[in-house]
Each structure stands twice: as C-alpha cells, then as structure tokens.
Write a protein that holds these residues in place. Structure first.
Motif, mmCIF file in Angstrom:
data_model
loop_
_atom_site.group_PDB
_atom_site.id
_atom_site.type_symbol
_atom_site.label_atom_id
_atom_site.label_comp_id
_atom_site.label_asym_id
_atom_site.label_seq_id
_atom_site.Cartn_x
_atom_site.Cartn_y
_atom_site.Cartn_z
ATOM 1 N N LEU A 95 0.813 -1.214 0.000
ATOM 2 C CA LEU A 95 0.000 0.000 0.000
ATOM 3 C C LEU A 95 0.848 1.266 0.000
ATOM 4 O O LEU A 95 0.331 2.358 -0.182
ATOM 5 C CB LEU A 95 -0.921 0.039 1.220
ATOM 6 N N VAL A 96 2.140 1.110 0.224
ATOM 7 C CA VAL A 96 3.013 2.266 0.388
ATOM 8 C C VAL A 96 2.992 3.158 -0.858
ATOM 9 O O VAL A 96 2.692 4.352 -0.799
ATOM 10 C CB VAL A 96 4.453 1.808 0.682
ATOM 11 N N GLN A 97 3.324 2.557 -1.991
ATOM 12 C CA GLN A 97 3.394 3.323 -3.224
ATOM 13 C C GLN A 97 2.034 3.937 -3.569
ATOM 14 O O GLN A 97 1.929 5.065 -4.009
ATOM 15 C CB GLN A 97 3.842 2.389 -4.342
ATOM 16 N N GLU A 99 -0.211 4.959 -1.586
ATOM 17 C CA GLU A 99 -0.477 6.160 -0.800
ATOM 18 C C GLU A 99 0.332 7.341 -1.333
ATOM 19 O O GLU A 99 -0.202 8.428 -1.526
ATOM 20 C CB GLU A 99 -0.144 5.921 0.670
ATOM 21 N N TYR A 100 1.624 7.107 -1.624
ATOM 22 C CA TYR A 100 2.442 8.210 -2.129
ATOM 23 C C TYR A 100 1.916 8.709 -3.472
ATOM 24 O O TYR A 100 2.034 9.876 -3.793
ATOM 25 C CB TYR A 100 3.899 7.770 -2.284
ATOM 26 N N GLU A 101 1.365 7.804 -4.279
ATOM 27 C CA GLU A 101 0.923 8.206 -5.609
ATOM 28 C C GLU A 101 -0.580 8.443 -5.665
ATOM 29 O O GLU A 101 -1.213 8.328 -6.716
ATOM 30 C CB GLU A 101 1.455 7.199 -6.638
ATOM 31 N N LEU A 168 -8.503 2.240 0.235
ATOM 32 C CA LEU A 168 -7.538 3.331 0.104
ATOM 33 C C LEU A 168 -7.731 4.048 -1.237
ATOM 34 O O LEU A 168 -7.752 5.282 -1.306
ATOM 35 C CB LEU A 168 -6.112 2.788 0.235
ATOM 36 N N PHE A 172 -9.199 8.030 -2.280
ATOM 37 C CA PHE A 172 -8.591 8.972 -3.236
ATOM 38 C C PHE A 172 -9.509 9.211 -4.444
ATOM 39 O O PHE A 172 -9.109 9.855 -5.410
ATOM 40 C CB PHE A 172 -7.247 8.427 -3.735
#
Lengths: 302, 302, 302, 302
Positions: A95-97, A99-101, A168, A172
């Motif tokens: 999920l990291v990427q 969230e950043y993107e 998530l 967005f």
C-alpha cells in the motif's frame, strides 16, 4: 517441438520439492505439489503438450491479463487515467506506493491495479462475472470452463489486504463501486479453472495481433496487443519481472496457482504449470521450464 | 529507410519548444535547444541518417550501457551479487530504496547501480577512463572520440547527491574504492561526446549477438547480449521504462544530454538526439521520433 | 486567573480568519468560524472561563484520550501488545508506517491506534457507545452530554481511509471485530458534543493522579495517569507534537473540531476552542491561546 | 538522596550482562561492560553520587545537546529554518525521511540534525572544536576535560553513513562547509570524555532556567531552556523517546557510550552510565536506573 517439450519436462522434474505451494487459502494449499505440465499453441492453431498439460488448475493472477484485455476493449485509452504503466519496484500487494501516488496504482498487474480494472468492468458490464466466463470459453474454444466457487469464496474470506487496498483507492476517488461487489467479481476471475492447453489457446491473440483462435474478428487492435505485451515484460512477474526478462526473455504472466503464460509475438504462446512457488511467488519449476524453452528454441524477443 | 527518417524529422520538429534542456550544470544548459537528429545502423553495417545526426553531444547516461558491458565482459555473472536486475519504481537518484535494500542498487541503470559498476571497473582496470575511451573508439570506429573535460569537471562540482549515494553504499560494504576516484571516472564516461551516427554504430553489438561492427571477435556472448537488452527494456528509461516499452516497444537507453539509443535485435540500432527533455528526464522529441520509427517500420519486439 | 483568560481571548481574537474550518464532512464545515472559548478547571474543582466557553462543539480526536483511558482501565498493560508508544513522524492517517511495522500502530492517537483501541473496547464492553456516554457524563458531571448522530453518520459515509487502515490491520491479525461495527463506535465517540467547560472538568483526572472531579474512587492509577500524559506530550498533536511541546510545553490533545485540551499535572486542566485549523490540523487560535496561557502563568512542565 | 542512589545501583547491577556494548568502532568496544554509575546535581550545587560516577566515558550523542545549546546561543531562532522540531519516527541515522523532506532533518538529535547544527557552528565559530572544549570545561568547572583523539579518529574512519547524510543535505542546499571538516568537528564533540559527575554539573543550566553552575550570567534564556527540554522529551532518545517518557517521565538524552543525562526542571540533573545498550541503542541498566530514580523520588514532569 514435441521432443523439446518432452525433454524440458524430464529435465525440470527434479526441481519439484524445492518450492512451496501457496497456502494462504486452504483451497489452494490442497493442490498436489508434484504436478508439471507444458503446452504450446502456434498462431496457426497447432497445439503441442507434455506432462500434466490437460489438468485443470486455478489461474489466479493470470486472469489479470484477461480482465485488462476486456477493459481495454471496452474503454480504450481512458483506462490509463486510472492506472499506470510502470513497474512497481515493490511487492505486489503493497500500500506504500499507492499512498504516495494518491491512489493511482502503478500498473494493472499488481493487486491494486487489477482491482481498479475490475472496478471498471463492474461499472461497464451488466454481469461482469458471466461476461468473463463467456469470453474465456470463447477464447479457449471450450464451453466447459468454469470458475471454482469454493476457491473464490475462500479467497473472499481472506481478502482483508485487498479490501484495504480498495478502500484506500476509494478514499482517493479512484474506485466507484462497492468494495464487496468488486472483490467478489475479482475473486471469481481469479478462480477460473483451466489447463495449460486451455491457456495456451486462450492467449494466442497476444501472439497474433489481437486475433483469437478461430474468431473472424479481432478482440483488440494490433497496437493494443503490442501494448499489453510491453506491460507484461515490464510488470508481469511482480518484483521478479526484471529477472524473468533477463532469463526467459519473453512477455509473461504468472499466478500463485503455479501457472505461467508466455508469449512469443508472431509465433506462439507457451503455458507451464507447477504449483510450487519460489520466493517471489512465481512457479519455480515453471520458470525453469520457460527458460529452457526460450533457450532451446532461440525464441527470445531480445 | 532514408525517406522514413526524413519524414520523421519533419513531423517531430514542431515538438521543439515543448521540453526543457537539462540545466543542473552550466555546461549542459548551453546546448542549443533546437537540435534534432536521427541515425540508423543495420547489422550489415549500412548507415542512414537525417537532421543533426553528425553533431556531437554529451552522451551522459547512455554511457551506463557501455560501462555495464565492460563490467560484464570482465567479471561476468559475479556482477549480479552487487547490483540487481529489477526496475526501481522510484526516481533515478533516490536513496530510499537503496537504504531499505541494504546498499544493493535495484539495477545498473539508476545512478546507484552505475556507480557500483564504475566501482567494479575502478578495481579491475588499471586506467579505467582511458580503457573506456579505447573501447568506444573501437566500437564507433572513430579514433577522434573524446570525453569533454569541462563537462566532467562541472558534473563533479555538482555531485553531492551522487556522493551521498556512493557513501551510503560504502556504509553497507558495497563500494570498494575512494568515492572521489570513482565519481571522476563515472563523470568521464558520462562526458563522452558522440553523434547519433557514432552511437548507432557503437551499439550495433546489442543488435548483433554481441558482435561489434568490423570486429573479428565478439565483445560479449549472445546470452549476455540478450540479457542487456532485457535490462534495457525493464530499466533503461528511468521511471518511464513502462511507458517507453508501451509506446516504442524496443530496448532503449536515454541520457540527460537528449540522446536515446534503441535496439531492434537482429536488425538494427537507431539513435535520436534532441536536447529538450520531458518531465521524466528523457528527450521529448526523441521519444516521439522513436515512436514513429517503430510504428512506421513495424519493428517492435512485441 | 479570570483576567488572564479575558486578556488571552482579547489578544488571540484577531487571529480568526487566518485558519480554515475542517470541511471533509458537511456537518463540520457548517460550524461558525468565529468562535473562541477557553476554560480552566483546577484540581480542587474551581472553574474559570472566557469567550464561547459554554458552547458545544464536536470533540472529535479528543475522544481518543477517553477511549484510551477506558481501554487501559479494562485491559491494563496488555494493550501495549497491540499498539505502540512512539511518535509517528508521519501524518495521522498514513498507511505507510503501518505496513512497514506489520499492522502495529505507532501510538494510540494516530487513527490506526485509536481504531485498535476502539476494537479492544468493542470486544470488552457489551454496549461500547453507551458505556462511553456514561463515562463522559460522569466525568463532566453533566447527564445531558450526547453524541451527535448526524455528525457520526456523516463521518461514517466518508470513512474509506479509516476502513483501509482497519482492513490493513485486520490482514496482519491486529483487528478482531467487524470493521463496520468498530467504525460506527469510533465515530460515535468522535461525535460527542461538549463545551470547553465540560472538557476542562472531564479531564481533571489527568491533572489529579487519576481521580475525577467528585468521584470517590480513581478512574486510573497515578502511574497510568503519568503514562497517558507522557503519551500526550510525545504524540498528542499529530505531526506537530514537537512544536507544541516547544511552544506550549504541556501535555495536550487536539481535535479537528477545533478543540484542544491541555494538562498542567498537579494543578489544572485548560481547554480552548476555535474551529479554524492550521496546516497541521490543530486549532490555530487555540494553539496561540495555550501558548499565551502557559507563558503568562509560567506553567510549563519543562 | 544518597541512600536512594546507593539502592538504585544495588538493584540495577544484576541487569549487567543483558545488553550489548556498542562495537561499531574498536575504541568503544574496548570499554569494560560492567561499569555502572549515577550522579545527581541540584540547582543549588549539591552533588550526590554512587557506583562508578567518577569514571570517564565517551559522551557521544549527549554532546548533541551541547552543540545545540551553542548554536541557539549564537544564531537563535534562525536555526529552525534548517532543522525541524518533530520526532522522527525512524532510526537515528535513516536517510529516507531526509530525502522526502528535502534535506531538512526532523530534529537536532538525529544524526542529520546534529550534523546541520555542527555545520552552523563551523560557519560561526573560528575554532569550533576548541570553543566546545572551553564551553564544557566552563560548565563542568573542570579544566581537565578533553576529547579523545583516538576515538574521534576511529569514528571518522567509520563515517560513511554520516558522510552520505551530509552529502544528501548538501545536495538540497542545507549544508555549507566541507563535509570532511564538519565530520571532524562533530566527532571531536562526540569523543568528549566525561564522568557522571561532570555531566550532571554540566547540564544544570537546563534545570535552572539557563544558568550554569557558578556562572554569573545565563548561557541561554529561560524560554530557550524550556524549548530544549521540550525537544529532549519528544526526540532525545531516538526511536525510544515515547517509551522513555512513558517509563521515566523527564527530558533526557542518551549516547552510545552508555551515558544518559536526565533533567528535572527547577530541581536537579541526574546522569547515569552503563555501557551495555538495549536494542534501541540506549543504556539498558541506565534506563532502568532512571526509571527507579523518578519513581522513588516522585519526580516526573507529568
């Protein structure tokens, strides 16, 4: 060709025992570990096979290529506003990427991307699960293809990580339908049961400018075909895409069921199956078999 | 072929003005923005060209393919213990991934990876800068190729980020020589001045099983050639590799000087140059020219 | 004291207009921006107030201190197996850290941590929403305290990000109940409507060794009280905790409704309210008022 | 007080053997593991001590409080344009956050922040190493304090990670001097050799509104004193700051040499030393001793 396939099966067989069958859901953990099959389909429709090439298995993430094809067929280039075309550099369910993107998945083959593609199909098709079944039956020329409801249900019961990913993206604004509905469709696609022979026939359109076997009109355009193959090379094998390109050298897509489909553009498709996986979650013996296949035939794209 | 190249130059020319010349060092910022050239070299040695194909420019990161080739030539598969083969998913000079992955760069084409490759050359060659010059002169069949000392010096003076990357790898034990020495060699490679024609000829070994133009022995093996092409497809264009594969469909490598080299395995190399870059740091008009080139000739690998 | 509070209100009033009322849900966006109140309660039960100190507002994240207190009261130190005690260094609703740290939230005041605490209450209490209401009514000595159902419902309808956080923890095995149920309880706690005076009285137990106003037995032990205050100093104001400690110098907790509660251990509690927030999501005028308050009275913990 | 200190030493002694002496440089690894000392200095100048309280040890990161004090003394609030005041949430020498936050370190106590502070001193002082020595001798009232050149040199030889951090900040424009020069000063501060008694006396200004022992003018203002204490609580113990606040409850700063200094504002300083460290790099027995100390005396700030 037949003797090449027979040789490969014989040479790769000893690798069985070195990998690990996927066990995150009981239904997959039950699969006999010692299976190994390979099938080839040429663009003019000839089929070759060896080992357990007619045994059915759960295609899992290989279905992501089918849902992507269906989505491109329906919405065309618009799709790329909601999902990227770049390798992720992170594990397939991170999920990291995301969230950043800001909720735009890196590519359609990581879970987040496949969920967005499924969300698109959910919006565009009146009965997405049924439509996918119809498509696959038509491509494989086999009206008996089914999705294994027990597997799909079991995956749904272990879908917390995928639900987190979907919510998530929803936060967005990149997810339209109910998370539950899309997850059910997504797992229905993943739970398709097919053999190496079925899959080799099914994916011949990617080796043949978008034209499925025996259809009188193309499924997608030559340009779209080329684009999907490009995506498969850069993103088709999770965080092992680079190594697969380096060793095998053709577009490919794997699934945790142990299947891998490979494309030699203009010539043929090749499908391998062996349930034990390596550390990156790709079939261990299957990868080795494909490496031998492209070396023996001198059929890399590079 | 000639008319195709002429047409491409004419069609792409209007894009000039939409990108931005690299300006992080003064020596690069001075380059005239309106240049545009293309050159093709076939495996049997024929050269075609159009536009500013004979003008020299700074090859910058295109040199990473040459240093990788030299390192593979010297140490073979051992190299892969110190650098990976996977796309990075992050910008070319990020330290984040490098820290999480304990000093092993993702691939040889991000800065960290190219610095490790340069560190290997520094250890293995008695005069690495000179050896590189010799190699390039031999490949391009042009004894006049030089490295621009003013550019190299200017880059060295702006190398804090690269120094940070090198020291971080050193702290993980993946860097042997003095950081300063390796940086000087690295920038010397980057500052090579070559034309589109030079580069198309130089890289023909990647289209021809490892055999350079006019050499009577190969530089690398057919297998190594195939492997480098695979790496170029998955990692050659920074965080735009996926999009480049999707649009252009051949192995390629770009530099911030505005050059891009492309390989059509078994057939030809193609080099474009136009100094204005897009947001990902790749030549804007150059990418468009390559997209036209592979479309017109139907020469994608997919 | 009274004149100090009056002076503070007068001095801080001009800041109104420089912040921004939270608008992620309509029910919060409607609140009049120009409100400003302050209330002080001493450990011997004296109350001082100025400005809009009796007007009710949505306490939002201030409720996280109450749910933490209730959870510590029920499960004691066991709680710390499921949630950490360290500052997060990232925004309050980030999933990045949660993924790297395998589903264990950094502290009980980021959303992930508060959701785990709510999950604990859901498991331990038969009617958690009702029990919370009872507790707060008892602490504030006001049987009329209610939770605003319209606000809670509206938050539930905008809870995709929180659902993603909860599902991610569930995928790591750190979440027991149905996500939907816990979210409903969580938003019910957040939607409590209280005034500055209510809150100053409610939190006196944190200034008084765990003993609420007018109770004849403590709610938590002196040691637990000290521990909650420590957590408030290091983690109470999201990614502005360091700056708040630096400027204000007492344990505190803010909410997006514009309230902030502060504790001067052994002496008093102070609550401010002003709906406009700064960039970190804390009341702009409220923070300024607390800074004046601790400076004027010389009442920092440092 | 004396009997309390004696008791603490006796109770904590059995913990020796459970931690691990820092061994990243040989000079530190040689320190006898079984040492344990404690010293208290009150604001009126009384000193109490027990165990190995007069033995000299390497103060290491405790020096970061001294360099911060000196920098605040010289440049005041301007300092905060180059370094933040927030907890980092990541290990003390991580580059990840530094890259995301464009070269501005989170706080002055992680390595990046301390290097920026040292860079400020390098710019502002003509002989920074000498000036620091003078300051410490004055604060400890001991003209014999020295910096251990062998330790400093050894640390410089193992400073790749710190060099990477400094170069990364330089690439973002947040570092003015030569990296080498600042590193040498930085390690000279870290290599100061002092005893528990020295340190308790040295830091009394943080318990006494900025006034050092026996000086007739303050070193920093009362407000600056309060601010440094606030920073110590939120960021003083690396990624264990929250736990330390929770257990010990006073501002503190640790070093890998095994020392920890604690401040009880308005009353006293307390310094412990025991070389074996816990997993977070803080003195294991030292932390336990401080926990006992604040519990026995009832001297938490919360």
């Amino acid at each position: 060709m037949q003797s090449t396939l027979d040789d490969i099966i014989a040479e790769v067989k000893p690798l069985i025992g070195q990998g690990k069958v996927a066990d995150y859901i009981p239904a997959l953990a039950e699969v006999p570990a010692n299976r190994l099959g390979i099938a080839v389909c040429t663009v003019d429709g000839k089929v070759f096979k060896a080992g357990d090439a007619d045994e059915l298995f759960s295609i899992q993430s290989i279905s992501k290529v089918l849902s992507l094809t269906l989505a491109i067929n329906r919405v065309g280039d618009e799709l790329w506003e909601r999902v990227g075309k770049e390798p992720s550099g992170l594990s397939f369910n991170s999920l990291v990427q995301l969230e950043y993107e800001k909720g735009i998945p890196r590519n359609p083959f990581i879970n987040a991307g496949a969920l967005v593609v499924s969300d698109v199909l959910q919006s565009r098709l009146s009965a997405p699960k049924h439509r996918m079944l119809e498509l696959v039956r038509g491509l494989a020329d086999d009206p008996a293809v089914i999705s294994d409801k027990r597997v799909a249900r079991s995956e749904y019961q272990h879908s917390d990580r995928n639900a987190a990913i979907a919510y998530l993206m929803k936060s967005f604004g990149n997810f339209s339908n109910r998370v539950e509905d899309v997850l059910r469709s997504y797992f229905s696609y993943c739970a398709l049961k097919m053999s190496c022979v079925d899959l080799a026939k099914t994916f011949i359109y990617l080796a043949n400018q978008g034209r499925p076997l025996g259809w009188n009109k193309p499924l997608i355009t030559p340009k779209q075909t080329k684009q999907i193959n490009a995506l498969l090379v850069t993103c088709g094998l999770y965080d092992e895409a680079g190594d697969f390109a380096y060793r095998v050298g053709i577009p490919g897509k794997s699934g945790v069921g142990g299947g891998i489909i490979g494309i030699v553009p203009g010539e043929l498709t090749v499908c391998v199956w062996s349930p034990e996986l390596n550390k990156s979650g790709n079939s261990l013996a299957g990868t080795a078999a494909l490496e031998l296949f492209t070396s023996r035939l001198g059929r890399s794209i590079f």
